[in-house]
Scaffold this motif. Structure first.
Motif, PDB file in Angstrom:
ATOM      1  N   PRO A  74       0.812  -1.220   0.000  1.00 29.69           N
ATOM      2  CA  PRO A  74       0.000   0.000   0.000  1.00 29.69           C
ATOM      3  C   PRO A  74       0.848   1.273   0.000  1.00 29.69           C
ATOM      4  CG  PRO A  74      -0.977  -1.617   1.456  1.00 29.69           C
ATOM      5  CD  PRO A  74       0.339  -2.193   1.006  1.00 29.69           C
ATOM      6  N   MET A  75       1.999   1.243   0.683  1.00 26.08           N
ATOM      7  CA  MET A  75       2.868   2.415   0.723  1.00 26.08           C
ATOM      8  C   MET A  75       3.389   2.759  -0.673  1.00 26.08           C
ATOM      9  SD  MET A  75       6.345   2.994   2.976  1.00 26.08           S
ATOM     10  CE  MET A  75       7.259   1.727   2.094  1.00 26.08           C
ATOM     11  N   ASN A  76       3.829   1.743  -1.415  1.00 30.10           N
ATOM     12  CA  ASN A  76       4.344   1.998  -2.762  1.00 30.10           C
ATOM     13  C   ASN A  76       3.236   2.329  -3.755  1.00 30.10           C
ATOM     14  OD1 ASN A  76       7.196   1.931  -2.697  1.00 30.10           O
ATOM     15  ND2 ASN A  76       7.157  -0.290  -2.445  1.00 30.10           N
ATOM     16  N   LEU A  77       2.055   1.771  -3.546  1.00 29.56           N
ATOM     17  CA  LEU A  77       0.928   2.110  -4.408  1.00 29.56           C
ATOM     18  C   LEU A  77       0.508   3.561  -4.206  1.00 29.56           C
ATOM     19  CD1 LEU A  77      -1.171  -1.170  -4.144  1.00 29.56           C
ATOM     20  CD2 LEU A  77       0.073  -0.331  -6.150  1.00 29.56           C
ATOM     21  N   GLU A  78       0.568   4.023  -2.958  1.00 27.56           N
ATOM     22  CA  GLU A  78       0.264   5.426  -2.685  1.00 27.56           C
ATOM     23  C   GLU A  78       1.323   6.330  -3.298  1.00 27.56           C
ATOM     24  OE1 GLU A  78      -1.343   8.988  -1.324  1.00 27.56           O
ATOM     25  OE2 GLU A  78      -2.228   6.994  -1.636  1.00 27.56           O
ATOM     26  N   LYS A  79       2.579   5.900  -3.224  1.00 23.74           N
ATOM     27  CA  LYS A  79       3.663   6.661  -3.847  1.00 23.74           C
ATOM     28  C   LYS A  79       3.456   6.757  -5.352  1.00 23.74           C
ATOM     29  CE  LYS A  79       8.730   6.999  -3.779  1.00 23.74           C
ATOM     30  NZ  LYS A  79       9.976   6.369  -3.259  1.00 23.74           N
ATOM     31  N   ALA A  80       2.983   5.684  -5.945  1.00 21.22           N
ATOM     32  CA  ALA A  80       2.714   5.679  -7.382  1.00 21.22           C
ATOM     33  C   ALA A  80       1.557   6.606  -7.731  1.00 21.22           C
ATOM     34  CB  ALA A  80       2.409   4.262  -7.842  1.00 21.22           C
ATOM     35  N   ARG A  81       0.566   6.665  -6.843  1.00 17.89           N
ATOM     36  CA  ARG A  81      -0.577   7.562  -7.087  1.00 17.89           C
ATOM     37  C   ARG A  81      -0.134   9.019  -7.100  1.00 17.89           C
ATOM     38  NH1 ARG A  81      -4.047  10.750  -4.680  1.00 17.89           N
ATOM     39  NH2 ARG A  81      -3.001  10.568  -2.656  1.00 17.89           N
ATOM     40  N   GLN A  82       0.805   9.334  -6.205  1.00 18.65           N
ATOM     41  CA  GLN A  82       1.286  10.713  -6.108  1.00 18.65           C
ATOM     42  C   GLN A  82       2.338  11.041  -7.163  1.00 18.65           C
ATOM     43  OE1 GLN A  82       2.676  11.302  -2.084  1.00 18.65           O
ATOM     44  NE2 GLN A  82       0.686  10.831  -1.170  1.00 18.65           N
ATOM     45  N   ASN A  83       2.976   9.986  -7.718  1.00 11.73           N
ATOM     46  CA  ASN A  83       4.049  10.192  -8.702  1.00 11.73           C
ATOM     47  C   ASN A  83       3.799   9.320  -9.927  1.00 11.73           C
ATOM     48  OD1 ASN A  83       6.220  11.778  -6.942  1.00 11.73           O
ATOM     49  ND2 ASN A  83       5.428  10.102  -5.680  1.00 11.73           N
ATOM     50  N   PRO A  84       3.016   9.810 -10.874  1.00 10.83           N
ATOM     51  CA  PRO A  84       2.733   9.024 -12.083  1.00 10.83           C
ATOM     52  C   PRO A  84       4.039   8.583 -12.766  1.00 10.83           C
ATOM     53  CG  PRO A  84       1.314  10.959 -11.982  1.00 10.83           C
ATOM     54  CD  PRO A  84       2.318  11.113 -10.871  1.00 10.83           C
ATOM     55  N   GLY A  85       4.058   7.333 -13.166  1.00  9.78           N
ATOM     56  CA  GLY A  85       5.247   6.791 -13.807  1.00  9.78           C
ATOM     57  C   GLY A  85       6.202   6.101 -12.853  1.00  9.78           C
ATOM     58  N   TYR A  86       5.930   6.205 -11.550  1.00  8.02           N
ATOM     59  CA  TYR A  86       6.839   5.608 -10.551  1.00  8.02           C
ATOM     60  C   TYR A  86       6.960   4.098 -10.738  1.00  8.02           C
ATOM     61  CZ  TYR A  86       8.321   3.695  -6.041  1.00  8.02           C
ATOM     62  OH  TYR A  86       8.953   2.977  -5.065  1.00  8.02           O
ATOM     63  N   LEU A  87       5.836   3.415 -10.899  1.00  4.44           N
ATOM     64  CA  LEU A  87       5.888   1.953 -11.021  1.00  4.44           C
ATOM     65  C   LEU A  87       6.619   1.518 -12.286  1.00  4.44           C
ATOM     66  CD1 LEU A  87       2.335   0.840  -9.803  1.00  4.44           C
ATOM     67  CD2 LEU A  87       4.478   0.945  -8.518  1.00  4.44           C
ATOM     68  N   GLU A  88       6.386   2.233 -13.384  1.00  2.00           N
ATOM     69  CA  GLU A  88       7.074   1.917 -14.634  1.00  2.00           C
ATOM     70  C   GLU A  88       8.583   2.133 -14.493  1.00  2.00           C
ATOM     71  OE1 GLU A  88       2.885   2.519 -15.310  1.00  2.00           O
ATOM     72  OE2 GLU A  88       4.376   3.774 -14.307  1.00  2.00           O
ATOM     73  N   GLU A  89       8.955   3.190 -13.774  1.00  2.00           N
ATOM     74  CA  GLU A  89      10.373   3.461 -13.529  1.00  2.00           C
ATOM     75  C   GLU A  89      11.004   2.343 -12.710  1.00  2.00           C
ATOM     76  OE1 GLU A  89      13.138   6.631 -11.016  1.00  2.00           O
ATOM     77  OE2 GLU A  89      11.061   7.146 -11.496  1.00  2.00           O
ATOM     78  N   MET A  90      10.299   1.887 -11.679  1.00  2.00           N
ATOM     79  CA  MET A  90      10.806   0.808 -10.842  1.00  2.00           C
ATOM     80  C   MET A  90      10.936  -0.494 -11.632  1.00  2.00           C
ATOM     81  SD  MET A  90      11.586   1.885  -7.820  1.00  2.00           S
ATOM     82  CE  MET A  90      12.235   3.280  -8.730  1.00  2.00           C
ATOM     83  N   GLN A  91       9.951  -0.785 -12.452  1.00  2.00           N
ATOM     84  CA  GLN A  91      10.009  -1.999 -13.269  1.00  2.00           C
ATOM     85  C   GLN A  91      11.232  -1.991 -14.184  1.00  2.00           C
ATOM     86  OE1 GLN A  91       6.214  -1.808 -15.199  1.00  2.00           O
ATOM     87  NE2 GLN A  91       5.161  -2.980 -13.608  1.00  2.00           N
ATOM     88  N   ALA A  92      11.517  -0.830 -14.741  1.00  4.44           N
ATOM     89  CA  ALA A  92      12.605  -0.719 -15.720  1.00  4.44           C
ATOM     90  C   ALA A  92      13.978  -0.960 -15.116  1.00  4.44           C
ATOM     91  CB  ALA A  92      12.561   0.653 -16.376  1.00  4.44           C
ATOM     92  N   ILE A  93      14.144  -0.667 -13.833  1.00  2.00           N
ATOM     93  CA  ILE A  93      15.472  -0.804 -13.226  1.00  2.00           C
ATOM     94  C   ILE A  93      15.687  -2.167 -12.567  1.00  2.00           C
ATOM     95  CG2 ILE A  93      15.701   1.690 -12.890  1.00  2.00           C
ATOM     96  CD1 ILE A  93      15.074   1.292  -9.947  1.00  2.00           C
ATOM     97  N   HIS A  94      14.682  -3.029 -12.615  1.00  3.93           N
ATOM     98  CA  HIS A  94      14.836  -4.382 -12.085  1.00  3.93           C
ATOM     99  C   HIS A  94      15.096  -5.344 -13.246  1.00  3.93           C
ATOM    100  CE1 HIS A  94      12.953  -2.470  -8.629  1.00  3.93           C
ATOM    101  NE2 HIS A  94      13.315  -3.515  -7.905  1.00  3.93           N
TER     102      HIS A  94
END
Length: 259
Positions: A199-219
């Motif tokens: 939930p913490m990271n999902l909230e971070k993604a809500r506040q920062n569009p593109g956050y999840l895509e950025e995280m996926q790309a660096i893994h």
């Protein structure tokens, strides 16, 4: 001899305490443990833990919820005593509860905020371990403590410096306690997660569009972990399958720290 019929769960007959069990990884751990036959004591500051316990019971598992702040030593001692009285054993402690803390750089962090995060993330596992040990000692067979650390206990990143420091403390506490209690058959290990869809990271993604895509790309695996990825690792370290494992750390990060 291990069971080969497939009818028994991997934690059949065991009693587990899971802190921070009201959401995210704690919820996933509690539900998986119950599905594998454990009687689960869920503890959380939030009443959401009662919802998780209800869902476990509705699915046919055994669970009970206690409201508890892991920094309140008197309450920790009370709850752990009640858990032991209720279930008659304590085989497993999962120290999962934690907070992220301030995102400012070190020179901007208020010492009061530093103290708060350390009290929860490092003090909580300390207090829970302290008050679990007497009951682990009274429970026959293999017993296990698993601490939630982080990949940022072994690498640095300029985002939440206090959080990282607390997880490094948990990592070293894990190794020290593993050696301290090994002769008594109490195993102590740690999980070091990377980016997980909590939930913490999902909230971070809500506040920062593109956050999840950025995280996926660096893994290297091109994805982000899910709470059950951590829960299954916890299951291995909590069960007797890992009976020769103590003082270890299991990194689950999609290959991030291998780069």
């Amino acid at each position: 001899m291990s069971d080969t019929t497939g009818t028994k769960g991997r934690l059949e007959g065991k009693v587990a305490i899971v802190t921070g069990a009201g959401s995210g990884m704690g919820e996933a751990i509690a539900k998986l443990f119950a599905s594998e036959g454990a009687s689960v004591a869920l503890v959380d500051m939030s009443e959401a833990g009662e919802r998780v316990a209800d869902e476990i019971r509705q699915a046919g598992g055994t669970a009970q919820f206690w409201t508890m702040n892991v920094t309140d030593e008197a309450r920790v001692e009370q709850v752990f005593g009640e858990v032991f009285e209720r279930f008659g054993a304590l085989n497993i402690l999962i120290n999962n509860a934690g907070v992220a803390g301030p995102t400012e750089p070190t020179d901007k962090v208020a010492f009061s905020d530093w103290e708060t995060v350390f009290r929860i993330n490092a003090g909580g596992p300390f207090l829970c371990t302290k008050h679990a040990i007497p009951y682990l000692r009274q429970t026959p067979g293999q017993t296990s403590i698993v601490n939630m650390s982080s990949i940022y206990a072994i690498i640095g990143n300029a985002d939440v410096p206090v959080y990282h420091a607390t997880k490094a403390a948990v990592r070293t506490m894990t190794k020290t306690d593993a050696i301290t209690y090994a002769a008594e058959g109490i195993r102590v290990n740690a999980i070091l997660p990377g980016t997980i869809l909590t939930p913490m990271n999902l909230e971070k993604a809500r506040q920062n569009p593109g956050y999840l895509e950025e995280m996926q790309a660096i893994h290297p695996l091109g994805t982000i972990g899910e709470p059950n990825d951590i829960a299954y690792a916890m299951l291995f370290l909590a069960s007797d399958e890992s009976k020769f494992t103590t003082g270890s750390e299991l990194v689950i990060d999609g290959g991030f720290t291998a780069q």
